[in-house]
Design a protein around this motif. Structure first.
Motif: not given
Length: 175
Positions: A12, A16, A112, A122, A124, A143-145, A160, A162
């Motif tokens: 993650c 990012f 969110h 973007y 979440v 949470a899927w960003s 994305y 997960w």
């Protein structure tokens, strides 16, 4: 599962940084546009992807990812998919991962952290997956960003990640 959590956390972070780094090099700063959350057009590729994942047998991967390849962080090996063939590699990996799964269903919570800047958005998305894994009925929350990119009026998934937050399971009832 406990071994995967540090791997997923590191993936993650890499995800990012990759998104932030690629955005910093390819776009000049643009003022943020404020809205309350993703609209129907933004949710369309996300919903189409989840529907595909839930009904994989006989389905063809929909055209929901950006051309040139997305960046995807997942909870199945090799965990990070990026580059020109990322969508195809993810599809092959997901199909392998999904072999013991059946009766998949998903639901989304309210998005969110929504931000939109120019042609990118973007958010979440709290997501719940339910189904049967081998002989166990499960419910996985996560949470899927998403980072979406609008190209020629069409929103596509640029990246994305997960992250499952909890999982419960119990024996599936015999029928």
């Amino acid at each position: 599962m406990k071994i995967l959590r540090p791997i997923l956390a590191n993936c993650c972070i890499v995800f990012f940084w990759l998104v932030a780094f690629s955005g910093a090099q390819t776009q000049a700063p643009v003022a943020r546009e404020s809205t309350t959350g993703p609209d129907a057009a933004m949710m369309a590729p996300v919903t189409e992807l989840a529907t595909y994942m839930a009904h994989l047998q006989g389905a063809v991967l929909p055209n929901v990812f950006v051309e040139g390849g997305p960046v995807i962080v997942e909870d199945f090996a090799p965990y990070l998919f990026n580059g020109k063939d990322a969508a195809a590699q993810w599809d092959a990996g997901f199909r392998q991962h999904a072999v013991p799964l059946r009766d998949l269903q998903f639901s989304f919570g309210a998005a969110h952290a929504f931000e939109r800047t120019g042609d990118r958005a973007y958010f979440v998305l709290p997501t719940t997956w339910r189904g049967i894994y081998k002989d166990r009925r499960f419910e996985e929350h996560g949470a899927w960003s998403f980072v979406l990119k609008n190209s020629a009026g069409q929103w596509r998934i640029l990246a994305y990640g997960w992250g499952p937050t909890d999982l419960t399971d119990k024996p599936a009832k015999s029928q």
